[in-house]
Design an enzyme around this catalytic site. Structure first.
Site, PDB file in Angstrom:
ATOM      1  N   GLY A  50      23.190 -49.184 -24.995  1.00  0.00           N
ATOM      2  CA  GLY A  50      22.408 -49.115 -26.233  1.00  0.00           C
ATOM      3  C   GLY A  50      21.622 -47.828 -26.339  1.00  0.00           C
ATOM      4  O   GLY A  50      21.133 -47.472 -27.415  1.00  0.00           O
ATOM      5  N   CYS A  56      20.739 -42.220 -14.826  1.00  0.00           N
ATOM      6  CA  CYS A  56      19.842 -41.089 -14.560  1.00  0.00           C
ATOM      7  C   CYS A  56      18.680 -41.057 -15.537  1.00  0.00           C
ATOM      8  O   CYS A  56      17.523 -41.013 -15.134  1.00  0.00           O
ATOM      9  CB  CYS A  56      20.629 -39.780 -14.631  1.00  0.00           C
ATOM     10  SG  CYS A  56      19.602 -38.317 -14.405  1.00  0.00           S
ATOM     11  N   GLY A 195      16.380 -48.841   3.701  1.00  0.00           N
ATOM     12  CA  GLY A 195      17.172 -47.630   3.495  1.00  0.00           C
ATOM     13  C   GLY A 195      16.298 -46.385   3.488  1.00  0.00           C
ATOM     14  O   GLY A 195      15.366 -46.296   2.685  1.00  0.00           O
ATOM     15  N   GLY A 197      17.026 -43.278   2.621  1.00  0.00           N
ATOM     16  CA  GLY A 197      17.645 -42.200   1.849  1.00  0.00           C
ATOM     17  C   GLY A 197      16.753 -41.721   0.722  1.00  0.00           C
ATOM     18  O   GLY A 197      15.564 -42.030   0.654  1.00  0.00           O
ATOM     19  N   ILE A 199      16.505 -42.301  -2.631  1.00  0.00           N
ATOM     20  CA  ILE A 199      15.884 -43.218  -3.590  1.00  0.00           C
ATOM     21  C   ILE A 199      14.721 -43.966  -2.955  1.00  0.00           C
ATOM     22  O   ILE A 199      13.630 -44.071  -3.532  1.00  0.00           O
ATOM     23  CB  ILE A 199      16.936 -44.195  -4.148  1.00  0.00           C
ATOM     24  CG1 ILE A 199      17.966 -43.438  -4.989  1.00  0.00           C
ATOM     25  CG2 ILE A 199      16.275 -45.288  -4.988  1.00  0.00           C
ATOM     26  CD1 ILE A 199      19.155 -44.278  -5.413  1.00  0.00           C
ATOM     27  N   GLU A 218      15.479 -48.378   8.510  1.00  0.00           N
ATOM     28  CA  GLU A 218      16.709 -47.592   8.417  1.00  0.00           C
ATOM     29  C   GLU A 218      17.650 -47.942   9.571  1.00  0.00           C
ATOM     30  O   GLU A 218      17.237 -47.998  10.731  1.00  0.00           O
ATOM     31  CB  GLU A 218      16.380 -46.097   8.446  1.00  0.00           C
ATOM     32  CG  GLU A 218      17.561 -45.167   8.645  1.00  0.00           C
ATOM     33  CD  GLU A 218      18.650 -45.330   7.586  1.00  0.00           C
ATOM     34  OE1 GLU A 218      19.835 -45.409   7.976  1.00  0.00           O
ATOM     35  OE2 GLU A 218      18.312 -45.418   6.388  1.00  0.00           O
ATOM     36  N   GLY A 287      22.137 -47.446  -1.103  1.00  0.00           N
ATOM     37  CA  GLY A 287      23.254 -46.708  -1.679  1.00  0.00           C
ATOM     38  C   GLY A 287      23.729 -47.294  -2.989  1.00  0.00           C
ATOM     39  O   GLY A 287      23.137 -48.223  -3.540  1.00  0.00           O
ATOM     40  N   HIS A 337      23.810 -33.750 -11.745  1.00  0.00           N
ATOM     41  CA  HIS A 337      24.286 -32.406 -12.083  1.00  0.00           C
ATOM     42  C   HIS A 337      25.701 -32.163 -11.576  1.00  0.00           C
ATOM     43  O   HIS A 337      26.463 -31.418 -12.199  1.00  0.00           O
ATOM     44  CB  HIS A 337      23.319 -31.332 -11.566  1.00  0.00           C
ATOM     45  CG  HIS A 337      22.848 -31.510 -10.169  1.00  0.00           C
ATOM     46  ND1 HIS A 337      21.873 -32.415  -9.824  1.00  0.00           N
ATOM     47  CD2 HIS A 337      23.201 -30.900  -9.010  1.00  0.00           C
ATOM     48  CE1 HIS A 337      21.647 -32.336  -8.525  1.00  0.00           C
ATOM     49  NE2 HIS A 337      22.446 -31.437  -8.015  1.00  0.00           N
ATOM     50  N   HIS A 460       5.546 -10.645  -6.151  1.00  0.00           N
ATOM     51  CA  HIS A 460       4.486 -10.994  -5.198  1.00  0.00           C
ATOM     52  C   HIS A 460       3.199 -11.272  -5.970  1.00  0.00           C
ATOM     53  O   HIS A 460       2.838 -10.514  -6.870  1.00  0.00           O
ATOM     54  CB  HIS A 460       4.254  -9.843  -4.222  1.00  0.00           C
ATOM     55  CG  HIS A 460       3.122 -10.091  -3.259  1.00  0.00           C
ATOM     56  ND1 HIS A 460       3.242 -10.947  -2.189  1.00  0.00           N
ATOM     57  CD2 HIS A 460       1.851  -9.618  -3.244  1.00  0.00           C
ATOM     58  CE1 HIS A 460       2.094 -10.974  -1.524  1.00  0.00           C
ATOM     59  NE2 HIS A 460       1.237 -10.170  -2.151  1.00  0.00           N
TER      60      HIS A 460
END
Length: 481
Positions: A50, A56, A195, A197, A199, A218, A287, A337, A460
């Site tokens: 929708g 993402c 987990g 990782g 996320i 983990e 995952g 990406h 710099h």
């Protein structure tokens, strides 16, 4: 403008016939649709959510970054302002307002993608797609009606869905996926993340800053196992300083909801006594799996692997030549990406052009504080492949801008081929690592050497000078340390 003649298309006709039908409106799908429109394809995109943008934009990258940024500001106001001579007392959080900001950002961006579909003359069909044949797609529209479209070419870009563990039921209330963790109505006292990782660590950071006690369980012996080992080790140390608790080399054998939350049963991977942990919220972040549910791929003759991924050739074509697939559903890095690049490449190939994705130049970022960013090969991968390499490293403690900003945690690591000096990888822990990595990605894309980065003038004072110094370090020429 007629659609360019490209490989592998079938002849279709009728009012609802398209040169290209894209199933899935996430980063791969909507970006491919835009490119197809630019190239003159009569294009349709089918999305059942929708709103366009996929996981993402709707329940992933964008809302999580909105919450990460907001909670970083809160944490800085509480703990970081004093060092700059700024007094901020009684700082508090309005969680409803924070969530409203997140929703506003998502809403504006999804509407923007709808505008881009119109701008590029892409037909947006809101409904659920199901193959009825190799060139025919039945769509159950969200308003209850149905529609049949004919596709000279089809691009499957349906993405991925959250994975769980056997025996664990995600109810998005007490036991949540990333989707539920983005919409909690109150800050949990105890959050257990299953987990270690990307996320889990990002969302764990959000709720840790807001006051939760966070424990990460983990299975492997370190967090972010796909990362360069040195980076992973330092990342865990930094998160530990922020208050994260880690149970590495442990597996979860059960999650049981209770009146007050849930219990999580864990045992050491190597064997030993089980432990029962109490939690208000359990986040399952183990995952993602390819999402092809309901597509009826068999009717189109499209093959899948045992794990449900769709195999494709170098041109992103499936075993049915005029049906293509890109993004999470074909495996590899599950990054928005990366999916975008594949979507554009696939469409350009369909148009007879030379679409291509350089998988050695796809960056990865973890948007914690500090951020973690990487591109290319790790030390472990190079050792396994027997490739001789050189390393240059530079810490942010020696970078003038980082010192001025009070953000000196972390370092830049550049890896180059020992014989040719060509850059093989780069790994950054730092406050703006996600933006900084783009310079190295560009260098890799153009086949650059460490010397090329070392001889490039950098403004710099900026954090980017740390990249130059690390590149100088590859050949022993660091100047600022």
């Amino acid at each position: 403008m007629a659609a360019p003649a490209g490989p592998s298309a079938v002849a279709v006709s009728g009012e609802d016939a398209f040169d290209l039908v894209i199933i899935g409106g996430g980063p791969a799908g909507y970006t491919a649709a835009i490119r197809a429109g630019q190239l003159g394809f009569r294009t349709a995109i089918i999305e059942k959510r929708g709103t366009l943008g996929g996981t993402c934009l709707n329940v992933g990258c964008i809302p999580s970054k909105a919450l990460l940024h907001a909670t970083e500001l809160f944490d800085e106001a509480q703990h970081g302002f004093a060092k700059f001579g700024i007094r901020a007392e009684n700082v508090s959080v309005d969680l409803d307002a924070m969530m409203a900001h997140k929703a506003k950002v998502v809403g504006e961006l999804t509407k923007g993608i709808e505008f881009l579909m119109k701008k590029n003359k892409v037909t947006y069909i809101v409904g659920t797609a199901r193959f009825a044949g190799a060139d025919t797609i039945d769509v159950t529209l969200n308003d209850g009606a149905s529609r049949v479209v004919k596709a000279a070419r089809t691009l499957i870009a349906t993405g991925s869905d959250v994975s769980s563990l056997p025996g664990i039921t995600i109810d998005e209330k007490t036991v949540v996926s990333s989707t539920g963790a983005l919409s909690l109505t109150k800050v949990p006292k105890k959050l257990i993340v299953i987990g270690g990782g990307v996320i889990g660590l990002e969302l764990g950071s959000v709720w840790k800053r807001l006051g939760a006690d966070v424990t990460v369980v983990e299975f492997l012996d370190r967090i972010t196992p796909a990362m360069d080992g040195e980076i992973s080790k330092n990342f865990q140390r930094i998160l530990g300083k922020q208050g994260f608790e880690f149970m590495l080399s442990h597996k979860v054998t059960g999650v049981k909801p209770t009146k007050k939350g849930a219990t999580v049963t864990v045992v050491p991977v190597a064997g030993g006594d089980e432990k029962v942990l109490d939690a208000d919220i359990v986040l399952v972040a183990v995952g993602r799996r390819p999402y092809t549910d309901g597509l009826n791929l068999g009717a189109a003759g499209v093959a899948t692997t045992e794990r449900g991924f769709i195999p494709v050739d170098a041109h992103y074509a499936t075993n049915v030549p005029h049906i293509y697939a890109v993004g999470d559903v074909i495996g590899g890095l599950m990054l928005a990406h990366k999916a975008e690049e594949e979507g554009v490449a696939a469409v350009e190939i369909m148009a007879g052009q030379h679409g291509h994705v350089n998988y050695d130049a796809i960056p990865g970022v973890i948007y914690t504080m500090p951020e973690i960013a990487n591109v290319g090969r790790t030390e472990e991968e190079l050792k396994k492949a027997g490739i001789a390499y050189k390393i240059g490293k530079f810490p942010f403690t020696a970078n003038a801008r980082a010192k001025a900003n009070g953000q000196t945690e972390g370092f830049v690591k550049v890896i180059a081929d020992a014989a040719t000096d060509r850059i093989l990888g780069a790994h950054i822990i730092g406050a703006d690592a996600g933006n900084m990595i783009a310079e190295v990605v560009t260098a890799i894309e153009f086949g650059g050497a460490a010397e090329d980065l070392a001889r490039t003038s950098h403004a710099h004072p900026t954090e980017m000078e740390a990249i130059r110094e690390a590149a100088l370090g590859v050949n022993g020429g660091i100047r600022q340390m």
